[in-house]
Write an enzyme that holds these catalytic residues in place. Structure first.
Site, PDB file in Angstrom:
ATOM      1  N   LYS A  47       0.958  -1.296  -0.235  1.00  4.72           N
ATOM      2  CA  LYS A  47       0.078   0.253  -0.048  1.00  4.72           C
ATOM      3  C   LYS A  47       0.801   1.283  -0.193  1.00  4.72           C
ATOM      4  CE  LYS A  47      -2.861  -2.258   3.280  1.00  4.72           C
ATOM      5  NZ  LYS A  47      -3.135  -2.864   4.631  1.00  4.72           N
ATOM      6  N   GLY A  48       2.122   1.110   0.215  1.00  9.32           N
ATOM      7  CA  GLY A  48       2.934   2.087   0.578  1.00  9.32           C
ATOM      8  C   GLY A  48       3.455   3.310  -0.252  1.00  9.32           C
ATOM      9  N   GLU A 103       7.803   2.162  -6.328  1.00 10.17           N
ATOM     10  CA  GLU A 103       7.999   1.933  -5.354  1.00 10.17           C
ATOM     11  C   GLU A 103       8.198   3.200  -4.512  1.00 10.17           C
ATOM     12  OE1 GLU A 103       7.548  -0.020  -3.654  1.00 10.17           O
ATOM     13  OE2 GLU A 103       8.529  -2.090  -4.214  1.00 10.17           O
ATOM     14  N   ASP A 107      15.264  -0.880  -0.204  1.00  8.71           N
ATOM     15  CA  ASP A 107      15.628  -0.529   0.692  1.00  8.71           C
ATOM     16  C   ASP A 107      16.985  -1.983   0.860  1.00  8.71           C
ATOM     17  OD1 ASP A 107      16.722  -1.302   3.719  1.00  8.71           O
ATOM     18  OD2 ASP A 107      15.071  -2.064   4.544  1.00  8.71           O
ATOM     19  N   LYS A 135      16.844   4.102  -0.024  1.00  9.86           N
ATOM     20  CA  LYS A 135      18.350   3.631   1.858  1.00  9.86           C
ATOM     21  C   LYS A 135      18.990   3.041   0.623  1.00  9.86           C
ATOM     22  CE  LYS A 135      15.924   1.612   5.173  1.00  9.86           C
ATOM     23  NZ  LYS A 135      15.237   2.665   5.881  1.00  9.86           N
ATOM     24  N   PHE A 156      14.572   4.520   9.673  1.00  9.34           N
ATOM     25  CA  PHE A 156      12.711   3.873   9.443  1.00  9.34           C
ATOM     26  C   PHE A 156      12.421   4.875   9.394  1.00  9.34           C
ATOM     27  CE2 PHE A 156       8.706   1.905  10.390  1.00  9.34           C
ATOM     28  CZ  PHE A 156       8.361   1.021   9.426  1.00  9.34           C
ATOM     29  N   ASP A 163       3.861   3.054   6.088  1.00 14.59           N
ATOM     30  CA  ASP A 163       3.472   3.347   7.478  1.00 14.59           C
ATOM     31  C   ASP A 163       4.599   3.136   8.356  1.00 14.59           C
ATOM     32  OD1 ASP A 163       4.084   0.617   6.516  1.00 14.59           O
ATOM     33  OD2 ASP A 163       2.507  -0.359   7.664  1.00 14.59           O
ATOM     34  N   ARG A 169       0.878   6.844   7.212  1.00 12.56           N
ATOM     35  CA  ARG A 169       0.240   6.551   5.888  1.00 12.56           C
ATOM     36  C   ARG A 169       0.232   8.552   5.262  1.00 12.56           C
ATOM     37  NH1 ARG A 169       1.557   1.629   4.249  1.00 12.56           N
ATOM     38  NH2 ARG A 169       0.733  -0.414   4.717  1.00 12.56           N
TER      39      ARG A 169
HETATM   40  P1  5GP Z   1      13.437  -3.995   0.101  1.00  8.86           P
HETATM   41  O1  5GP Z   1      12.937  -5.284  -0.288  1.00  8.86           O
HETATM   42  O2  5GP Z   1      13.828  -2.873  -0.603  1.00  8.86           O
HETATM   43  O3  5GP Z   1      14.198  -3.924   2.047  1.00  8.86           O
HETATM   44  O4  5GP Z   1      11.871  -3.530   1.403  1.00  8.86           O
HETATM   45  C1  5GP Z   1      10.807  -2.795   0.795  1.00  8.86           C
HETATM   46  C2  5GP Z   1       9.855  -2.443   1.025  1.00  8.86           C
HETATM   47  O5  5GP Z   1       9.826  -2.644   2.925  1.00  8.86           O
HETATM   48  C3  5GP Z   1       9.505  -0.383   0.979  1.00  8.86           C
HETATM   49  O6  5GP Z   1       8.033  -1.086  -0.130  1.00  8.86           O
HETATM   50  C4  5GP Z   1       8.484  -1.055   2.683  1.00  8.86           C
HETATM   51  O7  5GP Z   1       7.136  -1.403   2.607  1.00  8.86           O
HETATM   52  C5  5GP Z   1       9.543  -1.682   3.361  1.00  8.86           C
HETATM   53  N1  5GP Z   1      10.032  -0.187   4.374  1.00  8.86           N
HETATM   54  C6  5GP Z   1      11.640  -0.952   3.646  1.00  8.86           C
HETATM   55  N2  5GP Z   1      12.540   0.335   4.644  1.00  8.86           N
HETATM   56  C7  5GP Z   1      11.334   1.099   5.326  1.00  8.86           C
HETATM   57  C8  5GP Z   1      11.151   2.394   5.911  1.00  8.86           C
HETATM   58  O8  5GP Z   1      12.160   3.687   6.619  1.00  8.86           O
HETATM   59  N3  5GP Z   1      10.109   2.849   6.214  1.00  8.86           N
HETATM   60  C9  5GP Z   1       8.913   1.829   5.958  1.00  8.86           C
HETATM   61  N4  5GP Z   1       7.656   2.798   6.340  1.00  8.86           N
HETATM   62  N5  5GP Z   1       9.062   0.832   5.246  1.00  8.86           N
HETATM   63  C10 5GP Z   1      10.141   0.282   4.714  1.00  8.86           C
END
Ligand code: 5GP
Length: 187
Positions: A47-48, A103, A107, A135, A156, A163, A169
């Site tokens: 949903k982000g 996106e 992360d 990030k 974070f 969220d 959100r």
């Molecule tokens: P990745 O697979 O790149 O590690 O993670 C991506 C997903 O992790 C993002 O779409 C998000 O939902 C969540 N995520 C990663 N870092 C953060 C953050 O700093 N804050 C929040 N709220 N979600 C994050």
């Protein structure tokens, strides 16, 4: 008794609403130029990303389509493999289409890495990636990011779609939570 305000849980504002609005307008204008004659499909992940997507498409004055997916990670034990479960698939075909994956934040990159392979198997003409927040500190999968809003430190963040436990959100900016919200004993 005063009303609870989600803003009170924010320790620091990393990106103001004005900064985000200005940058999203730039990204939208760039995408509109690059995709002017390509009728792209913007694929976003619930949903982000929805707030970013909603603002981004309104900054693109060109024909385009939107599709939405929802994915969930298999959980801590298998997270490092980047295996994700598709909870909601695309509703239309992307075969022969120019896809822009929109996106909220990248992360580790594992979710997006999986998603890109999944989408590539569906025969699009091209795929590019547009993320609001990058990030890079914890990156595990190498991802080529074609359009990037901001690079942020390893914190974070919440707000503008992102969220913590389904809350925050609706903050209009990107902020960092007070540690007391997730570790109540800290205070
Ligand atoms: P990745 O697979 O790149 O590690 O993670 C991506 C997903 O992790 C993002 O779409 C998000 O939902 C969540 N995520 C990663 N870092 C953060 C953050 O700093 N804050 C929040 N709220 N979600 C994050």
């Amino acid at each position: 008794m005063s009303e609870p305000r989600i803003h009170d849980d924010v320790e620091e504002v990393l990106l103001t609403h004005e900064q985000i609005t200005a940058r999203v307008a730039e990204l939208g204008a760039q995408l509109a130029t690059d995709y002017a004659d390509r009728n792209p499909v913007l694929v976003s992940v619930l949903k982000g990303s929805i707030i970013f997507l909603a603002d981004l498409v309104r900054a693109m004055d060109v024909p385009l389509a939107i599709d939405l997916m929802e994915v969930s990670s298999y959980g801590a034990a298998t997270e490092s493999s980047g295996q994700v479960r598709i909870l909601k698939d695309l509703s239309g075909s992307i075969e022969g289409r120019h896809v822009i994956v929109v996106e909220d934040i990248i992360d580790t990159g594992l979710t997006l890495n999986y998603l890109l392979r999944y989408l590539e198997d569906r025969g699009p003409a091209s795929i590019q990636v547009c993320c609001l927040l990058d990030k890079p500190a914890r990156r595990l999968a190498s991802i080529e990011i074609d359009y990037r809003g901001f690079t942020i430190p390893d914190r974070f963040v919440i707000g503008y779609g992102l969220d913590y436990d389904e809350r925050y959100r609706n903050l209009p900016y990107i902020g960092v939570l007070r540690p007391s919200v997730y570790t109540p004993a800290a205070e």
